[in-house]
Design a protein around this motif. Structure first.
Motif, PDB file in Angstrom:
ATOM      1  N   ARG A  46      -6.536   9.297   4.993  1.00  0.00           N
ATOM      2  CA  ARG A  46      -6.929   8.149   4.154  1.00  0.00           C
ATOM      3  C   ARG A  46      -5.994   6.960   4.391  1.00  0.00           C
ATOM      4  O   ARG A  46      -6.422   5.804   4.449  1.00  0.00           O
ATOM      5  N   MET A  47      -4.704   7.263   4.558  1.00  0.00           N
ATOM      6  CA  MET A  47      -3.757   6.161   4.791  1.00  0.00           C
ATOM      7  C   MET A  47      -4.124   5.382   6.036  1.00  0.00           C
ATOM      8  O   MET A  47      -4.146   4.139   6.043  1.00  0.00           O
TER       9      MET A  47
ATOM     10  N   HIS B 274       2.312   1.599  -3.740  1.00  0.00           N
ATOM     11  CA  HIS B 274       1.285   1.754  -4.789  1.00  0.00           C
ATOM     12  C   HIS B 274       0.335   2.923  -4.541  1.00  0.00           C
ATOM     13  O   HIS B 274      -0.186   3.510  -5.483  1.00  0.00           O
ATOM     14  N   ASP B 275       0.099   3.263  -3.272  1.00  0.00           N
ATOM     15  CA  ASP B 275      -0.917   4.296  -2.978  1.00  0.00           C
ATOM     16  C   ASP B 275      -0.312   5.553  -2.357  1.00  0.00           C
ATOM     17  O   ASP B 275      -0.543   6.675  -2.803  1.00  0.00           O
ATOM     18  N   ILE B 276       0.499   5.365  -1.293  1.00  0.00           N
ATOM     19  CA  ILE B 276       0.937   6.537  -0.519  1.00  0.00           C
ATOM     20  C   ILE B 276       1.991   7.354  -1.274  1.00  0.00           C
ATOM     21  O   ILE B 276       1.858   8.580  -1.425  1.00  0.00           O
TER      22      ILE B 276
ATOM     23  N   SER C 138       0.677   9.503  -3.851  1.00  0.00           N
ATOM     24  CA  SER C 138      -0.240  10.525  -3.317  1.00  0.00           C
ATOM     25  C   SER C 138       0.498  11.688  -2.650  1.00  0.00           C
ATOM     26  O   SER C 138      -0.069  12.769  -2.494  1.00  0.00           O
TER      27      SER C 138
ATOM     28  N   VAL D  97      -4.559  12.886   2.739  1.00  0.00           N
ATOM     29  CA  VAL D  97      -3.833  11.654   2.381  1.00  0.00           C
ATOM     30  C   VAL D  97      -3.449  10.896   3.649  1.00  0.00           C
ATOM     31  O   VAL D  97      -3.569   9.672   3.729  1.00  0.00           O
TER      32      VAL D  97
ATOM     33  N   ASP E 191      -7.932   3.701   5.502  1.00  0.00           N
ATOM     34  CA  ASP E 191      -8.035   2.617   4.512  1.00  0.00           C
ATOM     35  C   ASP E 191      -6.945   1.563   4.640  1.00  0.00           C
ATOM     36  O   ASP E 191      -7.092   0.479   4.065  1.00  0.00           O
ATOM     37  N   HIS E 192      -5.845   1.869   5.321  1.00  0.00           N
ATOM     38  CA  HIS E 192      -4.734   0.905   5.358  1.00  0.00           C
ATOM     39  C   HIS E 192      -4.253   0.603   6.781  1.00  0.00           C
ATOM     40  O   HIS E 192      -4.276  -0.536   7.216  1.00  0.00           O
TER      41      HIS E 192
ATOM     42  N   PHE F  59       0.827  -1.214   0.000  1.00  0.00           N
ATOM     43  CA  PHE F  59       0.000   0.000   0.000  1.00  0.00           C
ATOM     44  C   PHE F  59       0.868   1.273   0.000  1.00  0.00           C
ATOM     45  O   PHE F  59       0.508   2.296  -0.588  1.00  0.00           O
TER      46      PHE F  59
END
Ligand SMILES: C=C(O[C@@H]1C=C(C(=O)O)C=C[C@H]1O)C(=O)O
Length: 249
Positions: free
Chosen positions: A227-228, A118-120, A123, A224, A231-232, A115
């Protein structure tokens, strides 16, 4: 009767790690995405013959050195690299009072790596490549290790909750009742307060009060960070808590 494990003092460690994680994200955000850092077989292969990514090479070297300093004998530290690739400590073992139930210990660093990369990273960084591959990987390792400590601290939370109500937990564990275990460990009010506190912290850090405004380059988007966690980090912490309980007996 097992000794009580104070949940409030355990939670204060999670609160302190919020600051560590926000500041490490701010440090990483000073550099561009530098996507080659995460690509297996990119320049790390040309340079080193290493088949993984540059980040994995830096992470392995860092963890091998820290392993010699006894980092991974601490019950709140779990490596991203394979244990078989890590050397024995050069320091004699410390006698820790066993808190966690050893067979129940779990390592979810592969999910944290996924995560985060791929995401943080996409972002919080501007797109492009500024060639700062050393700083990028160094900041990534600092952030990954802080997030790993935070998520795996869920095992201390879980042990504390287990000891506080052993009979209830034993019933659900014996029945392999994951839904009940999830419900028993979930504290919505704690999560809601955490997300509000996190948003305030992320909005405040990187502000220059004397100038009355924020130092744009010194910040990460508070949304962000929230959300981190939402969601994670929180879901993964709860997964660690439940997986620990399922192996607790
Ligand atoms: C960590 C705890 O367990 C769960 C996970 C939380 C988190 O990851 O922030 C918060 C509350 C609980 O739902 C706790 O109870 O403090």
């Amino acid at each position: 009767m097992a000794q009580v494990l104070d949940l409030n003092s355990i939670r204060s460690v999670l609160v302190r790690l919020e600051d560590t994680i926000i500041f490490s994200l701010i440090e990483r955000a000073q550099f561009s995405r530098n996507a080659r850092t995460y690509e297996p077989g990119a320049f790390a292969t040309e340079l080193l013959g290493w088949q993984g990514s540059w980040l994995e090479w830096i992470l392995l070297g860092t963890e091998q050195f820290q392993s010699k300093a006894r980092r991974y004998q601490s019950p709140d530290e779990y490596p991203f690299s394979k244990e078989s690739d890590l050397p024995e400590p050069v320091l004699p073992p410390l006698e820790y009072e066993p808190v966690l139930h050893e067979p129940a210990i779990t390592n979810v660093n592969d999910k944290i790596m996924a995560f985060y990369t791929h995401d943080i990273v996409p972002s919080i960084t501007k797109s492009g490549d500024d060639l700062n591959y050393g700083s990028t990987a160094t900041r990534d390792v600092e952030t990954l290790q802080a997030v790993s400590r935070r998520v795996h601290y869920g095992m201390f939370v879980s042990e504390s909750k287990y000891r506080a109500d052993t009979e209830t937990f034993n019933k659900a564990i014996k029945a392999k009742d994951v839904k009940t275990l999830e419900s028993l460990i979930t504290k919505p009010e704690v999560e809601a307060a955490l997300l509000k506190r996190l948003e305030r912290k992320a909005r405040h850090y990187g502000q220059d009060e004397s100038q009355g405004g924020s130092l744009h380059d010194m910040k990460v988007d508070p949304e962000v960070v929230v959300r981190m966690y939402r969601d994670h980090v929180i879901p993964l912490t709860k997964q660690v808590e439940v997986e620990y309980l399922l192996k607790r007996l």
